[in-house]
Design an enzyme around this catalytic site. Structure first.
Site, mmCIF file in Angstrom:
data_model
loop_
_atom_site.group_PDB
_atom_site.id
_atom_site.type_symbol
_atom_site.label_atom_id
_atom_site.label_comp_id
_atom_site.label_asym_id
_atom_site.label_seq_id
_atom_site.Cartn_x
_atom_site.Cartn_y
_atom_site.Cartn_z
ATOM 1 N N ASP A 8 0.860 -1.180 0.000
ATOM 2 C CA ASP A 8 0.000 0.000 0.000
ATOM 3 C C ASP A 8 0.897 1.229 0.000
ATOM 4 O O ASP A 8 1.796 1.356 0.831
ATOM 5 C CB ASP A 8 -0.900 0.026 1.239
ATOM 6 C CG ASP A 8 -1.991 -1.037 1.179
ATOM 7 O OD1 ASP A 8 -2.095 -1.743 0.154
ATOM 8 O OD2 ASP A 8 -2.736 -1.165 2.176
ATOM 9 N N ASP A 129 -15.047 -3.186 -1.163
ATOM 10 C CA ASP A 129 -14.676 -2.982 0.238
ATOM 11 C C ASP A 129 -15.938 -2.823 1.052
ATOM 12 O O ASP A 129 -16.813 -2.016 0.696
ATOM 13 C CB ASP A 129 -13.795 -1.747 0.369
ATOM 14 C CG ASP A 129 -12.544 -1.834 -0.497
ATOM 15 O OD1 ASP A 129 -12.012 -2.948 -0.652
ATOM 16 O OD2 ASP A 129 -12.111 -0.792 -1.028
#
Length: 238
Positions: A8, A129
């Protein structure tokens, strides 16, 4: 099962968030291409990259870092975070990225997502998500009224081939992943499901493999050493 170690990106560094909270961030490596090389040395063949700045602010601040990782070769690279138009899809694919992940735009402009899935096929995935079962967008800051399972079914009906499903409440917590979510998602015909968020033990990978889950993303567990990536690849990588 395909195993995707995760990088990330925020500000050009490899970081991890806790439950998607940008204010609860840990920097694990200031040199993401070096981190990718370490994963490759451990036997990884796949890499999951998320541009957190792109997801939050719709920027391309980490594009050169992603390009540097892609140039190294050796890894099938999937990238998400702030990909909300075809120009950005084409830009990433031109770098050598193998697959682009559509998140917020998949919810906000579903017709666009269906067109991209039809045009690019397996080179497009939808990142779904979820918080408390509902789809979250805009860097996980906004919760929509649509249940994640229903949205995944809608994606499958529109021709999307791959779903990367994350339970935000588990992400970065090392508390274990949401197996019930993946059991339900795996009943939807025509979808390759990638499990993401909270995987903390080898036994979870064994369970996901037995469920015929297509792939799993490993983040904090490999950065902290809770899961040894080389051993996980040896046991569970197809």
């Amino acid at each position: 099962m395909n195993l995707y170690p995760a990088i990330d990106l925020r500000g050009g560094q490899a970081v991890r968030l806790y439950q998607g909270d940008y204010d609860r961030m840990t920097v694990y490596n200031a040199d993401p291409p070096a981190q990718a090389r370490a994963f490759l040395a451990a036997g990884a063949r796949f890499l999951h990259v998320v541009d957190l700045d792109g997801a939050k602010d719709d920027t391309t601040a980490n594009r050169e870092t992603i390009a540097a990782i892609a140039r190294q070769g050796g890894l099938f690279l999937e990238v998400g975070g702030g990909i909300r138009d075809e120009a950005r899809i084409e830009s990433y694919l031109s770098l050598g990225v193998g697959r682009c992940i559509l998140g917020t735009v998949a919810v906000k402009d579903f017709a666009f997502t269906a067109r991209m899935a039809k045009k690019h096929g397996s080179r497009i995935a939808v990142g779904v998500d979820m918080r408390d079962g509902y789809v979250a967008v805009n860097g996980w800051k906004e919760i929509t009224p649509e249940p994640g399972i229903d949205f995944c079914r809608r994606c499958a009906d529109a021709g999307v081939q791959a779903i990367i499903a994350t339970d935000i409440s588990r992400d970065g917590t090392m508390q274990g992943t949401n197996m019930d979510l993946y059991r339900e998602l795996l009943t939807i015909p025509g979808l390759e499901i990638t499990a993401s968020g909270g995987i903390a033990r080898m036994e979870e990978l064994e369970t996901l493999q037995a469920m015929h889950c297509h792939a799993a993303i490993l983040g904090k567990s490999i950065y902290t050493g809770a899961i040894d990536l080389a051993e996980a690849v040896r046991r569970y990588q197809d």
